[in-house]
Design a protein around this motif. Structure first.
Motif, PDB file in Angstrom:
ATOM      1  N   PRO A   1       0.833  -1.210   0.000  1.00 44.05           N
ATOM      2  CA  PRO A   1       0.000   0.000   0.000  1.00 44.05           C
ATOM      3  C   PRO A   1       0.867   1.258   0.000  1.00 44.05           C
ATOM      4  O   PRO A   1       1.876   1.333   0.711  1.00 44.05           O
ATOM      5  CB  PRO A   1      -0.791  -0.110   1.308  1.00 44.05           C
ATOM      6  CG  PRO A   1      -0.780  -1.567   1.653  1.00 44.05           C
ATOM      7  CD  PRO A   1       0.540  -2.080   1.166  1.00 44.05           C
TER       8      PRO A   1
ATOM      9  N   THR B   1       1.219   6.879  -6.422  1.00 42.67           N
ATOM     10  CA  THR B   1       0.801   6.023  -5.315  1.00 42.67           C
ATOM     11  C   THR B   1      -0.685   5.680  -5.420  1.00 42.67           C
ATOM     12  O   THR B   1      -1.401   6.184  -6.281  1.00 42.67           O
ATOM     13  CB  THR B   1       1.078   6.732  -3.978  1.00 42.67           C
ATOM     14  OG1 THR B   1       0.535   8.066  -4.026  1.00 42.67           O
ATOM     15  CG2 THR B   1       2.573   6.836  -3.703  1.00 42.67           C
ATOM     16  N   ASP B   2      -1.139   4.826  -4.508  1.00 44.99           N
ATOM     17  CA  ASP B   2      -2.533   4.370  -4.551  1.00 44.99           C
ATOM     18  C   ASP B   2      -3.506   5.536  -4.410  1.00 44.99           C
ATOM     19  O   ASP B   2      -4.547   5.563  -5.049  1.00 44.99           O
ATOM     20  CB  ASP B   2      -2.788   3.351  -3.440  1.00 44.99           C
ATOM     21  CG  ASP B   2      -1.982   2.077  -3.647  1.00 44.99           C
ATOM     22  OD1 ASP B   2      -1.852   1.627  -4.800  1.00 44.99           O
ATOM     23  OD2 ASP B   2      -1.476   1.529  -2.645  1.00 44.99           O
ATOM     24  N   GLU B   3      -3.172   6.484  -3.548  1.00 44.12           N
ATOM     25  CA  GLU B   3      -3.967   7.697  -3.408  1.00 44.12           C
ATOM     26  C   GLU B   3      -3.038   8.881  -3.167  1.00 44.12           C
ATOM     27  O   GLU B   3      -1.935   8.720  -2.639  1.00 44.12           O
ATOM     28  CB  GLU B   3      -4.982   7.599  -2.257  1.00 44.12           C
ATOM     29  CG  GLU B   3      -6.131   6.660  -2.546  1.00 44.12           C
ATOM     30  CD  GLU B   3      -7.319   6.861  -1.608  1.00 44.12           C
ATOM     31  OE1 GLU B   3      -7.326   7.849  -0.831  1.00 44.12           O
ATOM     32  OE2 GLU B   3      -8.246   6.043  -1.677  1.00 44.12           O
TER      33      GLU B   3
ATOM     34  N   LEU C   1      -6.344  -0.040   2.634  1.00 45.97           N
ATOM     35  CA  LEU C   1      -5.550  -0.509   1.491  1.00 45.97           C
ATOM     36  C   LEU C   1      -4.954  -1.891   1.729  1.00 45.97           C
ATOM     37  O   LEU C   1      -4.811  -2.683   0.799  1.00 45.97           O
ATOM     38  CB  LEU C   1      -4.427   0.494   1.196  1.00 45.97           C
ATOM     39  CG  LEU C   1      -4.853   1.846   0.608  1.00 45.97           C
ATOM     40  CD1 LEU C   1      -3.667   2.808   0.575  1.00 45.97           C
ATOM     41  CD2 LEU C   1      -5.437   1.678  -0.785  1.00 45.97           C
ATOM     42  N   SER C   2      -4.614  -2.185   2.984  1.00 48.13           N
ATOM     43  CA  SER C   2      -3.992  -3.472   3.296  1.00 48.13           C
ATOM     44  C   SER C   2      -4.948  -4.644   3.126  1.00 48.13           C
ATOM     45  O   SER C   2      -4.528  -5.798   3.017  1.00 48.13           O
ATOM     46  CB  SER C   2      -3.433  -3.464   4.726  1.00 48.13           C
ATOM     47  OG  SER C   2      -4.488  -3.406   5.679  1.00 48.13           O
TER      48      SER C   2
ATOM     49  N   LEU D   1      -6.827  -5.051   0.557  1.00 47.46           N
ATOM     50  CA  LEU D   1      -6.893  -5.403  -0.863  1.00 47.46           C
ATOM     51  C   LEU D   1      -5.716  -6.304  -1.217  1.00 47.46           C
ATOM     52  O   LEU D   1      -4.623  -6.146  -0.686  1.00 47.46           O
ATOM     53  CB  LEU D   1      -6.837  -4.140  -1.722  1.00 47.46           C
ATOM     54  CG  LEU D   1      -7.934  -3.091  -1.498  1.00 47.46           C
ATOM     55  CD1 LEU D   1      -7.641  -1.855  -2.340  1.00 47.46           C
ATOM     56  CD2 LEU D   1      -9.302  -3.656  -1.829  1.00 47.46           C
TER      57      LEU D   1
ATOM     58  N   THR E   1      -5.146  -6.359  -7.087  1.00 47.81           N
ATOM     59  CA  THR E   1      -6.185  -5.332  -7.091  1.00 47.81           C
ATOM     60  C   THR E   1      -5.582  -3.951  -6.885  1.00 47.81           C
ATOM     61  O   THR E   1      -5.947  -2.982  -7.569  1.00 47.81           O
ATOM     62  CB  THR E   1      -7.228  -5.608  -5.995  1.00 47.81           C
ATOM     63  OG1 THR E   1      -7.830  -6.887  -6.234  1.00 47.81           O
ATOM     64  CG2 THR E   1      -8.304  -4.526  -5.979  1.00 47.81           C
ATOM     65  N   ARG E   2      -4.637  -3.841  -5.946  1.00 43.33           N
ATOM     66  CA  ARG E   2      -3.986  -2.550  -5.705  1.00 43.33           C
ATOM     67  C   ARG E   2      -3.262  -2.058  -6.950  1.00 43.33           C
ATOM     68  O   ARG E   2      -3.351  -0.888  -7.320  1.00 43.33           O
ATOM     69  CB  ARG E   2      -3.000  -2.655  -4.537  1.00 43.33           C
ATOM     70  CG  ARG E   2      -3.608  -2.403  -3.188  1.00 43.33           C
ATOM     71  CD  ARG E   2      -2.561  -2.044  -2.155  1.00 43.33           C
ATOM     72  NE  ARG E   2      -1.573  -3.077  -1.978  1.00 43.33           N
ATOM     73  CZ  ARG E   2      -1.659  -4.067  -1.098  1.00 43.33           C
ATOM     74  NH1 ARG E   2      -2.714  -4.145  -0.312  1.00 43.33           N
ATOM     75  NH2 ARG E   2      -0.713  -4.966  -0.996  1.00 43.33           N
TER      76      ARG E   2
ATOM     77  N   ASN F   1      -5.803  -0.973  -9.606  1.00 37.56           N
ATOM     78  CA  ASN F   1      -6.421   0.307  -9.245  1.00 37.56           C
ATOM     79  C   ASN F   1      -5.450   1.467  -9.453  1.00 37.56           C
ATOM     80  O   ASN F   1      -5.845   2.542  -9.925  1.00 37.56           O
ATOM     81  CB  ASN F   1      -6.876   0.279  -7.785  1.00 37.56           C
ATOM     82  CG  ASN F   1      -8.073  -0.623  -7.558  1.00 37.56           C
ATOM     83  OD1 ASN F   1      -8.744  -1.028  -8.500  1.00 37.56           O
ATOM     84  ND2 ASN F   1      -8.349  -0.945  -6.310  1.00 37.56           N
ATOM     85  N   ARG F   2      -4.187   1.246  -9.102  1.00 35.40           N
ATOM     86  CA  ARG F   2      -3.170   2.294  -9.273  1.00 35.40           C
ATOM     87  C   ARG F   2      -2.976   2.606 -10.756  1.00 35.40           C
ATOM     88  O   ARG F   2      -2.912   3.761 -11.157  1.00 35.40           O
ATOM     89  CB  ARG F   2      -1.860   1.843  -8.646  1.00 35.40           C
ATOM     90  CG  ARG F   2      -0.837   2.972  -8.444  1.00 35.40           C
ATOM     91  CD  ARG F   2       0.454   2.407  -7.837  1.00 35.40           C
ATOM     92  NE  ARG F   2       0.199   1.674  -6.619  1.00 35.40           N
ATOM     93  CZ  ARG F   2       1.007   0.732  -6.135  1.00 35.40           C
ATOM     94  NH1 ARG F   2       2.108   0.395  -6.798  1.00 35.40           N
ATOM     95  NH2 ARG F   2       0.720   0.121  -5.010  1.00 35.40           N
TER      96      ARG F   2
END
Length: 260
Positions: free
Chosen positions: A138, A158-160, A241-242, A244, A248-249, A252-253
């Protein structure tokens, strides 16, 4: 002066919440790691391993100084090749040991100098982007003040991505934009409006996922209140996030950045 340019000036305030403030309030303990294993230890980047609520975490942040001496030591938050290579090393280490990665950003841009060019600033930024794009752990980025150009983006794939309310995120400074487009840096206030660089602009454009409030009904929030809320939100996001799986992460990224 435009409201957007007022945000720029607030983002540049040396008293803003910094990487060190986040580290001290988030972690029970923190060990700073030094050097890029190639050439130097760039002090504009603070990076290392911490622990919060029994959870290990890697934190990488750009740190400006609050005095002239500190600014010189930290190179005014302008990161050189060694700083990005240090970040790459720490991200790869975090991925190996399955630690989430938090990046904290406050820079006018990467260090623009002949020395940076000679030692591969462009390559270092590109490698940083590639590294963040492929790690399975994450990842979360927060723009604390200025988020300038590739120097900021290098730590923000990054993821977000979140922003403090009075921070900015842009391809270059309003002064630079005005100088290029209108040949007059004095038109920076006008440029700031055109550039859509404020947190509210970028949230509306879906470039960032979250705005961290700094003002309540026109009154600036207490610094400790902002820090407490930010820390709680960071912990909650990493917990989310952890849960997922890695595929999937990564999907999504990839979707997040391709949508731009």
């Amino acid at each position: 002066m435009s409201q957007a340019y007022e945000k720029v000036l607030k983002a540049r305030d040396l008293k803003r919440i910094s990487t060190i403030d986040i580290i001290e309030n988030l972690t029970d303990w923190f060990i700073e790691l030094h050097g890029d294993r190639h050439m130097e230890d760039d002090k504009s980047i603070i990076g290392g391993i911490g622990m919060y609520d029994g959870q290990p975490i890697t934190i990488i942040g750009i740190q400006k100084g609050r005095t002239t001496r500190e600014n010189i030591e930290r190179n005014f938050g302008s990161v050189g090749p060694g700083g990005y290579r240090k970040a790459i090393r720490l991200v790869e280490q975090a991925n190996k040991f399955n630690r989430p990665v938090l990046t904290l950003i406050n820079t006018a841009g990467a260090h623009a100098s002949p020395e940076s060019e000679e030692t591969g600033i462009g390559e270092a930024i590109a490698q940083s982007l590639l590294t963040f794009a492929k790690v399975g752990v994450p990842t979360l980025s927060i723009i604390l003040g200025e988020g300038g150009s590739g120097g900021a983006l290098a730590l923000a794939l990054t993821d977000e991505v979140w922003m403090l309310e009075n921070s900015v995120y842009s391809i270059l400074s309003p002064e630079g934009f005005a100088s290029i487009l209108w040949k007059d840096a004095k038109l920076a206030s006008k440029a700031a409006d055109v550039m859509k660089l404020t947190a509210s602009d970028l949230h509306e454009l879906k470039v960032v996922e979250k705005i961290i409030p700094e003002i309540n009904h026109g009154v600036p929030l207490n610094r400790d209140v902002i820090l407490k809320r930010t820390i709680n939100d960071i912990k909650a996001k990493f917990k989310e996030l952890s849960q997922l799986d890695v595929d999937t992460r990564l999907a999504n990224r990839n979707k997040r950045f391709r949508s731009f």
